[in-house]
Design an enzyme around this catalytic site. Structure first.
Site, short mmCIF file in Angstrom:
data_model
loop_
_atom_site.label_atom_id
_atom_site.label_comp_id
_atom_site.label_asym_id
_atom_site.label_seq_id
_atom_site.Cartn_x
_atom_site.Cartn_y
_atom_site.Cartn_z
N LYS A 1 4.63 4.22 -4.79
CA LYS A 1 5.20 4.90 -5.83
C LYS A 1 6.50 5.47 -5.37
O LYS A 1 6.88 5.54 -4.14
CB LYS A 1 4.09 6.05 -6.29
N SER B 1 -2.41 5.08 -2.20
CA SER B 1 -2.72 3.84 -3.14
C SER B 1 -3.84 2.99 -2.67
O SER B 1 -4.67 2.65 -3.54
CB SER B 1 -1.50 3.20 -3.37
N ASP C 1 -1.55 13.16 -4.30
CA ASP C 1 -1.14 11.58 -4.99
C ASP C 1 -2.14 10.98 -5.28
O ASP C 1 -1.66 9.95 -6.41
CB ASP C 1 -0.07 10.95 -3.81
#
Length: 272
Positions: free
Chosen positions: A9, A95, A127
């Site tokens: 990201k 992620s 996140d």
């Protein structure tokens, strides 16, 4: 065995406010995936095993937490194929954890709802919930309170990690912001960010987003000089991004910038 990509990201904007009673800072950020991806493979196992990346802690914690929440033994074997640079500000660990959670959740007798899984993800890091949600997202609160954004996706991204750059601990970056009182004027910057988002229809409109409050780099000027209509540091850094309208211009810029460090040309991604 089941597999999922785990995309990186960038933070298209990051506005930071004062420290909250829980010790975290109030933030408003724009999350955008790009198609530089790790890959996560998961299969059944007698015990929890994570291979492929010796530095992992977050995938292991995520699956242990999922098993505890679901009341099962953590019987998964995971392999991480790393492509996203570690400690770069590109969210690779978060992620990876989100993709592992998605895969493991599907193996449960009673999978957690999307809301429950996002709540669990928020316990791992601000996140992580973003990587469970499709499309670009506005993050508020500590960054984990998400709302979808309708933003242009037809541009190219040059990523740059300057040679010799070392990631400073995120807590230290926030402490430095507090010392320089960088949170002053947060309501005005938050309002400017939201107004710019409301008017973003074309890629170039993203140039109106306010700059990153946490980190800056002179290399952003180099990206702009090579044609980027927006350039900034992602998150707490050290990675930078530049946004380009044309693929050819992005490739030329990436080639020119290799004298400064490692570069990639990537595109926005909608989901993992």
């Amino acid at each position: 065995m089941s597999q999922l990509p785990a995309p990186a990201k960038i933070n298209l904007a990051l506005v930071v406010g004062p420290r909250r009673p829980d010790g975290k800072h109030e933030v408003v950020t724009v999350y955008q995936r790009v198609d530089l991806c790790d890959r996560i493979a998961l299969s059944p196992s007698l015990r929890l095993r994570v291979a492929g990346f010796a530095g992992d802690t977050l995938v292991t914690r995520a699956l242990a937490l999922l098993a505890e929440e679901a009341g099962v033994e953590p019987g998964w074997s995971v392999r991480i194929d790393k492509r996203i640079p570690v400690a770069s500000g590109l969210g690779g660990g978060s992620s990876d954890a989100a993709s592992a959670l998605r895969l493991a959740n599907e193996t449960l007798p009673c999978p957690l709802s999307s809301g429950a899984l996002s709540g669990l993800a928020a316990r791992l890091g601000a996140d992580v919930p973003f990587f469970l949600a499709p499309g670009p997202q506005l993050g508020q609160g500590d960054g984990s309170a998400l709302s979808p954004l309708d933003l242009p996706q037809d541009y190219w991204v040059v990523l740059l990690i300057p040679r010799g750059a070392v990631k400073v601990a995120t807590a230290a970056v926030y402490d430095a912001l507090d010392r320089r009182r960088g949170y002053v004027g947060f309501p005005e910057r938050r309002r400017a960010l939201l107004e710019a988002l409301a008017q973003a229809r074309r890629p170039r409109d993203l140039a109106s987003l306010p700059p990153n409050d946490l980190a800056s780099s002179p290399h952003a000027d180099a990206l702009r000089a090579l044609g980027a209509f927006r350039a900034d540091v992602s998150g707490a850094g050290p990675a930078l991004y530049g946004l380009f309208e044309e693929l050819g211009a992005a490739r030329q810029a990436a080639a020119r910038l290799r004298r400064l460090g490692q570069t990639w040309v990537v595109a926005p991604a909608w989901y993992g």
